[in-house]
Design a protein around this motif. Structure first.
Motif: not given
Length: 299
Positions: A277-290
């Motif tokens: 889950i963590v790896v998936a989140c980090l992969y998706a959140a390159r521009r994680r202004d949220i």
């Protein structure tokens, strides 16, 4: 204008400490829920939080909220109330590390929800990451099934997953809210709306806690408030994308506190599922202004 002269290492350390205090608050709240029930643990903690939030509002020198801000305060407060009830009810029935790992799907859900409600663009990386993160949740639940849990554990897991969905909604509202109000105002009105919402059922459910519970209630409220201050300071002095990774240190805190306080052991399946889950989140959140708004959304 915000100063950026603080070293990245210091900002990271302060953010990690803030996450640690929130994890300690979760442990204190779990013990309170087991002792006096989820409703009374939340109600009386929020009563204390209203007072602390009023101090934060005063120190923040915020003016009177606008009509738009009031609507957002009420909307987020209602969502947060349901989210908190589901999370802490589930936390009393599920090991802390397992519960925290399941909540990590919220940032990805928030990205997908923002695409639907705010018209933000979602790329194929986010879609892939969402599928992978869902796989991580399945891994955690497979491990739970191998441990032959009772129906209470399964219901607790479903409750935490429901809380994670509401947390994603919370993040989207928080993004809009941060554009309409200052942090001190947000802290006070969120605490006030949650307390007022819970108080609607006070005639049927409220029981004044025994004296032994009050130190824990004050401690839980104090830890939450201190954590918000630390995270607010860290995000004001560091890059969001860099500091966002501190969110995942909560798994380490939860595993340690769960073992030390409640004797909970972390299974290999929980470790593997959390990692996915963590790896998936980090992969998706390159521009994680949220991520910046998430520091205000914790219950």
């Amino acid at each position: 204008m915000t100063s950026r002269t603080v070293s990245p290492a210091l900002a990271f350390a302060v953010a990690a400490l803030g996450i640690g205090l929130f994890s300690m608050m979760d442990a204190v709240m779990k013990s309170l829920v087991l002792a006096i029930g989820v409703y009374n643990a939340l109600l009386w903690r929020q009563m204390v939080s209203v007072g602390l939030g009023a101090v934060a509002w005063r120190l923040g020198k915020s003016g009177r909220p606008s009509a738009r801000a009031l609507k957002l305060h009420c909307a987020r407060g209602l969502v947060t109330t349901a989210m908190a009830v589901l999370f802490f009810w589930g936390l009393a029935r599920v090991p802390m590390a397992q519960a925290i790992s399941l909540t990590y799907i919220a940032p990805i859900l928030a990205l997908l929800l923002a695409a639907v409600t705010l018209g933000e663009r979602v790329g194929w990386k986010t879609v892939v990451a969402s599928i992978v993160a869902l796989g991580g949740v399945v891994v955690v639940m497979i491990g739970q099934g191998r441990e032959v849990p009772g129906p209470e554990t399964l219901l607790g897991t479903l409750s935490i997953l429901g809380s994670a969905v509401l947390y994603a909604v919370n993040l989207v509202i928080a993004r809009l809210q941060s554009q309409a109000a200052r942090p001190g105002e947000i802290a006070f009105f969120q605490a006030l709306v949650i307390a007022a919402t819970l108080a609607l059922a006070a005639s049927w459910l409220a029981v004044v806690p025994e004296a032994a519970s009050w130190p824990k209630l004050v401690l839980a409220a104090g830890l939450a408030t201190a954590s918000l201050w630390l995270l607010g300071w860290a995000y004001a002095h560091g890059d969001t994308g860099f500091l966002a990774t501190t969110e995942y240190t909560s798994f380490v805190y939860a595993a340690g506190l769960g073992f030390l306080v409640f004797g909970e052991r972390v299974s290999a399946f929980t470790l593997a599922g959390a990692a996915v889950i963590v790896v998936a989140c980090l992969y998706a959140a390159r521009r994680r202004d949220i991520a910046q708004t998430s520091i205000e959304a914790t219950v």
